[in-house]
Scaffold this active site. Sequence first.
Site, mmCIF file in Angstrom:
data_model
loop_
_atom_site.group_PDB
_atom_site.id
_atom_site.type_symbol
_atom_site.label_atom_id
_atom_site.label_comp_id
_atom_site.label_asym_id
_atom_site.label_seq_id
_atom_site.Cartn_x
_atom_site.Cartn_y
_atom_site.Cartn_z
ATOM 1 N N CYS A 37 -2.296 8.308 3.803
ATOM 2 C CA CYS A 37 -2.401 7.812 2.261
ATOM 3 C C CYS A 37 -3.441 8.258 1.407
ATOM 4 C CB CYS A 37 -1.990 6.509 2.337
ATOM 5 S SG CYS A 37 -3.079 5.398 3.209
ATOM 6 N N GLU A 53 0.943 -1.223 -0.167
ATOM 7 C CA GLU A 53 -0.067 -0.127 -0.119
ATOM 8 C C GLU A 53 0.785 1.096 -0.016
ATOM 9 O OE1 GLU A 53 -1.515 2.907 1.330
ATOM 10 O OE2 GLU A 53 -2.946 2.072 2.760
#
Length: 505
Positions: A271, A237
Amino acid sequence: MNATAPQIVVRCPADGRVVGHVPDMSADDVAAEAERLRNEQVEWEAIGFAGRRRWLGLFRDWLLDNQDRLHRLIREETGKAWGDLSMGEIAVAVDVLNYYASHGEAFLTSRSPRPHSAAMITKKLTVERRPYPLVGVITPWNAQIANAMLDIPAALMAGCAVLSKPSEETPLTWVEVVRGWREEVGAPRVLGCVTGAGHTGSAVVDNVDMIQFTGSTATGRRIAARAGERLIPMSLELGGKDATIVCADADLERAAGAVVWGAMHNAGQICVSVERAYVEAPVYEEFVDRVVGLVTQLRWGMDEPGEFATDYGAMLTASQLEIVESHVADARTRGATIRTGGRRAPEGLFHEPTVMTEVDHSMACMREETFGPTLPIMKVDSIEDAIGLANDTPYGLSGSVWTRDERKGREIARRMNAGSVNVNNVLTNVFQLPVPMSGWGDSGLGSRNGPEGILRYTRPQSVISERVAFKSELYWYPRTASRAKAMARLTRLVGARDWRRRLAR
Ligand code: ADP
């Protein structure tokens, strides 16, 4: 831990105060911890889902009972605002633990499919999901508990041992959580933690059977290359440049409130943070006014525990603050208007909440990950333009759309190149545990959450046994013409889908 190892000094980014030390572990330290974990994993897999569920439940209870203490530790090593840090870290951990404790077994249920053809009728087939014995989980510095706990509960429930490595910038809270699992919960020692910088992380990749990584795209590429050499699977990720599209028919009050929070939460250091906004011309001025109105009320700084005096806190590293400054400076030079904010604080690693307009895709703030408390807003003439601009990025983590027409919102979402898209919300995709969260393009590989979130830690093992065991089978030795003829006949009989071929001689 190796007491003689060189130490990493951990400082609070708000004021530079030393708040702790951790060992900078060598490759040998990592290999030794990996071996200990591998030994423990055998029994961990053997106790089955019910046994593992019990430990996950006790771990959840320990996290809930120690919330305040853990929040204080996070605050010390990050300089986060008290309100900001107490909103999610433990809640995420508890939610993910409960989710995989409840559903993990069902997602990994063994199957016994029927043989696929008449020629295989004597076979008994079973397929079981077997854990990778040792999974590595490497995390970045922006969320001290949540980052790790989005990925670790599924691995533990699957029967893996986990070798975790927190960021060298903020390792203290995670070291304490792993100590809690071992010493206070008293759980089997299948959750390990090594501390150190990139070289320690790289030793983790060298010692595990599967690697889960959250962090920058640059480091993700290095890990992927090494995992490729070792032929171990990975789930990554990575960075994002999430766009929000505000349609002319949006509820602007809700949209502005959410976008401001989505851009500024944790000083923009998440993120899936809202990194850029595209707004249809008819509502552009009103949206910008609303956003600027909300942003100018934001309070930033490191407050006291329980004080709730600020909305967000420090940038966690000096280099991250420099990136934010450079994006703002670049936008300014290329003609952007700074509607509010635009400067770093004179002391400590803080940056003002910043809204920029008259921005375009020649500017770094619209193309590169900023990871800071900034929001560039661009006016668009049509939704087509907005989608084209939103997709003008190598990243594809997530995004959001604002419209009162939910169907239209879903259609726009489908056209965005991103692993998940929120309609009339931001960031919420991360917390919808039944659906996968996956980064497209430079944002990653694989996915967390949902069945995929636990399947990734396992590999299928098929066992094929014979219901009827003949002395010999047609395709074994010896090779003879009559066996070949029988084989050809059988192939026609079973394979053909018309009677002429089935019965042909
Ligand atoms: P950021 O924390 O800025 O997102 P990174 O992606 O470099 O930056 O760091 C995320 C995590 O990856 C940290 O725990 C770091 O120590 C680790 N790391 C850095 N380099 C490597 C590497 N080559 N191999 C494995 N882990 C690494």
